[in-house]
Design a protein around this motif. Structure first.
Motif, PDB file in Angstrom:
ATOM      1  N   GLU A 192       0.827  -1.199   0.000  1.00 55.63           N
ATOM      2  CA  GLU A 192       0.000   0.000   0.000  1.00 55.63           C
ATOM      3  C   GLU A 192       0.870   1.261   0.000  1.00 55.63           C
ATOM      4  N   GLY A 193       0.629   2.112  -0.971  1.00 60.10           N
ATOM      5  CA  GLY A 193       1.353   3.368  -1.078  1.00 60.10           C
ATOM      6  C   GLY A 193       2.605   3.308  -1.926  1.00 60.10           C
ATOM      7  N   ASP A 194       3.156   2.117  -2.168  1.00 58.60           N
ATOM      8  CA  ASP A 194       4.404   1.983  -2.921  1.00 58.60           C
ATOM      9  C   ASP A 194       4.156   1.435  -4.323  1.00 58.60           C
ATOM     10  N   TYR A 195       4.887   1.986  -5.275  1.00 58.53           N
ATOM     11  CA  TYR A 195       4.820   1.549  -6.663  1.00 58.53           C
ATOM     12  C   TYR A 195       6.253   1.287  -7.108  1.00 58.53           C
ATOM     13  N   LYS A 196       6.495   0.114  -7.669  1.00 59.10           N
ATOM     14  CA  LYS A 196       7.865  -0.263  -8.031  1.00 59.10           C
ATOM     15  C   LYS A 196       8.194   0.129  -9.468  1.00 59.10           C
ATOM     16  N   LEU A 197       9.285   0.861  -9.610  1.00 60.43           N
ATOM     17  CA  LEU A 197       9.906   1.070 -10.911  1.00 60.43           C
ATOM     18  C   LEU A 197      10.828  -0.127 -11.082  1.00 60.43           C
ATOM     19  N   ASP A 198      10.365  -1.126 -11.819  1.00 65.77           N
ATOM     20  CA  ASP A 198      11.046  -2.414 -11.866  1.00 65.77           C
ATOM     21  C   ASP A 198      12.136  -2.474 -12.928  1.00 65.77           C
ATOM     22  N   LYS A 199      11.910  -1.809 -14.044  1.00 61.45           N
ATOM     23  CA  LYS A 199      12.881  -1.843 -15.128  1.00 61.45           C
ATOM     24  C   LYS A 199      12.936  -0.464 -15.781  1.00 61.45           C
ATOM     25  N   LEU A 200      14.146  -0.043 -16.150  1.00 64.37           N
ATOM     26  CA  LEU A 200      14.338   1.226 -16.853  1.00 64.37           C
ATOM     27  C   LEU A 200      15.622   1.109 -17.662  1.00 64.37           C
ATOM     28  N   TYR A 201      15.476   1.089 -18.968  1.00 65.53           N
ATOM     29  CA  TYR A 201      16.643   0.955 -19.838  1.00 65.53           C
ATOM     30  C   TYR A 201      16.485   1.837 -21.064  1.00 65.53           C
ATOM     31  N   VAL A 202      17.607   2.428 -21.475  1.00 64.12           N
ATOM     32  CA  VAL A 202      17.654   3.273 -22.664  1.00 64.12           C
ATOM     33  C   VAL A 202      18.768   2.747 -23.555  1.00 64.12           C
ATOM     34  N   ASP A 203      18.475   2.651 -24.845  1.00 69.67           N
ATOM     35  CA  ASP A 203      19.459   2.211 -25.835  1.00 69.67           C
ATOM     36  C   ASP A 203      20.746   3.016 -25.657  1.00 69.67           C
ATOM     37  N   LEU A 204      21.871   2.346 -25.781  1.00 68.21           N
ATOM     38  CA  LEU A 204      23.170   2.986 -25.549  1.00 68.21           C
ATOM     39  C   LEU A 204      23.366   4.222 -26.418  1.00 68.21           C
ATOM     40  N   ASP A 205      22.877   4.198 -27.651  1.00 66.01           N
ATOM     41  CA  ASP A 205      23.041   5.336 -28.564  1.00 66.01           C
ATOM     42  C   ASP A 205      22.139   6.513 -28.209  1.00 66.01           C
ATOM     43  N   TRP A 206      21.193   6.305 -27.314  1.00 66.23           N
ATOM     44  CA  TRP A 206      20.216   7.346 -26.974  1.00 66.23           C
ATOM     45  C   TRP A 206      20.342   7.819 -25.528  1.00 66.23           C
ATOM     46  N   GLN A 207      21.333   7.329 -24.804  1.00 66.11           N
ATOM     47  CA  GLN A 207      21.484   7.735 -23.410  1.00 66.11           C
ATOM     48  C   GLN A 207      21.980   9.172 -23.316  1.00 66.11           C
ATOM     49  N   ARG A 208      21.762   9.768 -22.143  1.00 62.86           N
ATOM     50  CA  ARG A 208      22.187  11.131 -21.825  1.00 62.86           C
ATOM     51  C   ARG A 208      21.412  12.187 -22.637  1.00 62.86           C
ATOM     52  N   GLN A 209      20.175  11.854 -22.976  1.00 60.80           N
ATOM     53  CA  GLN A 209      19.320  12.797 -23.704  1.00 60.80           C
ATOM     54  C   GLN A 209      18.014  13.074 -22.968  1.00 60.80           C
ATOM     55  N   GLY A 210      17.931  12.640 -21.708  1.00 58.95           N
ATOM     56  CA  GLY A 210      16.743  12.902 -20.915  1.00 58.95           C
ATOM     57  C   GLY A 210      15.657  11.848 -21.020  1.00 58.95           C
ATOM     58  N   ILE A 211      15.909  10.784 -21.758  1.00 61.85           N
ATOM     59  CA  ILE A 211      14.889   9.752 -21.966  1.00 61.85           C
ATOM     60  C   ILE A 211      14.611   8.998 -20.667  1.00 61.85           C
ATOM     61  N   GLY A 212      15.660   8.622 -19.935  1.00 58.78           N
ATOM     62  CA  GLY A 212      15.463   7.910 -18.669  1.00 58.78           C
ATOM     63  C   GLY A 212      14.645   8.738 -17.688  1.00 58.78           C
ATOM     64  N   GLY A 213      14.963  10.015 -17.564  1.00 56.41           N
ATOM     65  CA  GLY A 213      14.214  10.891 -16.678  1.00 56.41           C
ATOM     66  C   GLY A 213      12.762  11.036 -17.108  1.00 56.41           C
ATOM     67  N   ALA A 214      12.540  11.119 -18.421  1.00 55.77           N
ATOM     68  CA  ALA A 214      11.166  11.219 -18.928  1.00 55.77           C
ATOM     69  C   ALA A 214      10.384   9.942 -18.646  1.00 55.77           C
ATOM     70  N   LEU A 215      11.032   8.793 -18.755  1.00 52.30           N
ATOM     71  CA  LEU A 215      10.362   7.529 -18.437  1.00 52.30           C
ATOM     72  C   LEU A 215      10.037   7.448 -16.947  1.00 52.30           C
ATOM     73  N   ILE A 216      10.965   7.879 -16.090  1.00 55.28           N
ATOM     74  CA  ILE A 216      10.699   7.900 -14.651  1.00 55.28           C
ATOM     75  C   ILE A 216       9.505   8.808 -14.365  1.00 55.28           C
ATOM     76  N   ASP A 217       9.499   9.988 -14.957  1.00 52.41           N
ATOM     77  CA  ASP A 217       8.381  10.922 -14.746  1.00 52.41           C
ATOM     78  C   ASP A 217       7.056  10.317 -15.190  1.00 52.41           C
ATOM     79  N   ALA A 218       7.063   9.597 -16.302  1.00 53.35           N
ATOM     80  CA  ALA A 218       5.828   8.998 -16.818  1.00 53.35           C
ATOM     81  C   ALA A 218       5.328   7.881 -15.896  1.00 53.35           C
ATOM     82  N   VAL A 219       6.245   7.049 -15.384  1.00 54.25           N
ATOM     83  CA  VAL A 219       5.849   6.003 -14.432  1.00 54.25           C
ATOM     84  C   VAL A 219       5.333   6.660 -13.150  1.00 54.25           C
ATOM     85  N   ALA A 220       6.029   7.697 -12.680  1.00 50.80           N
ATOM     86  CA  ALA A 220       5.607   8.391 -11.461  1.00 50.80           C
ATOM     87  C   ALA A 220       4.213   8.978 -11.626  1.00 50.80           C
ATOM     88  N   GLU A 221       3.938   9.558 -12.766  1.00 48.72           N
ATOM     89  CA  GLU A 221       2.615  10.146 -13.000  1.00 48.72           C
ATOM     90  C   GLU A 221       1.530   9.078 -12.987  1.00 48.72           C
TER      91      GLU A 221
END
Length: 166
Positions: free
Chosen positions: A81-110
């Motif tokens: 109760e109250g907790d939601y698991k971010l179980d997996k988060l991966y970004v293609d190596l060629d696309w890292q460091r472009q804010g995609i991981g943070g955007a995915l975290i924000d979308a799961v959080a929302e």
């Protein structure tokens, strides 16, 4: 990030997701865990049938796409109760460091917030400093250490990290 769309994973993308996970794991985790443990964990977590079962039970699977190309993904599901698991988060190596991981975290959080959850929880290997630093930057804090025997003679040695959803 302007070219990236985040939305639900489609069933026809599951095999592509499994391939992306394998490529990221095989490039990132050597030196953190053994190749044998990488193979074991990929088999445990990324069988196409298993991903489809998680999708069917209602878990959140989000895809980051550049056009039709899958460049990242996240998976989340309810815990206690109250907790939601971010179980997996991966970004293609060629696309890292472009804010995609943070955007995915924000979308799961929302999505978690919309369902009434007040905290995101994740586990990250204690030797995975790159990921730890990313999660700290995203507002997570280290809550505890978790050791788990995952079979095959392998152990996960993780930090449990949490982020309050305000």
């Amino acid at each position: 990030m302007d070219d990236i769309e985040i939305g639900p994973l489609r069933m026809d993308e599951v095999d592509t997701l499994v391939d992306l996970a394998s490529r990221v794991w095989r490039a990132h985790y050597p030196g953190i865990i053994t190749l044998e443990q990488i193979d074991h964990m990929l088999e445990q977590r990324y069988r196409p049938l298993l991903v489809r079962q998680f999708m069917a039970r209602g878990d959140v699977w989000l895809a980051a796409r550049a056009g039709e190309q899958l460049v990242g993904f996240a998976h989340g599901h309810p815990l206690a109760e109250g907790d939601y698991k971010l179980d997996k988060l991966y970004v293609d190596l060629d696309w890292q460091r472009q804010g995609i991981g943070g955007a995915l975290i924000d979308a799961v959080a929302e999505r978690a917030r919309q369902r009434g959850y007040s905290r995101l929880v994740l586990r990250v290997n204690r030797q995975n400093q790159q990921a730890i630093d990313h999660y700290l930057k995203q507002g997570f804090t280290v809550a505890t250490i978790h050791l788990e025997d995952i079979g095959g003679g392998f152990v996960m040695d993780d930090y449990v990290m949490t982020k309050e959803l305000t």
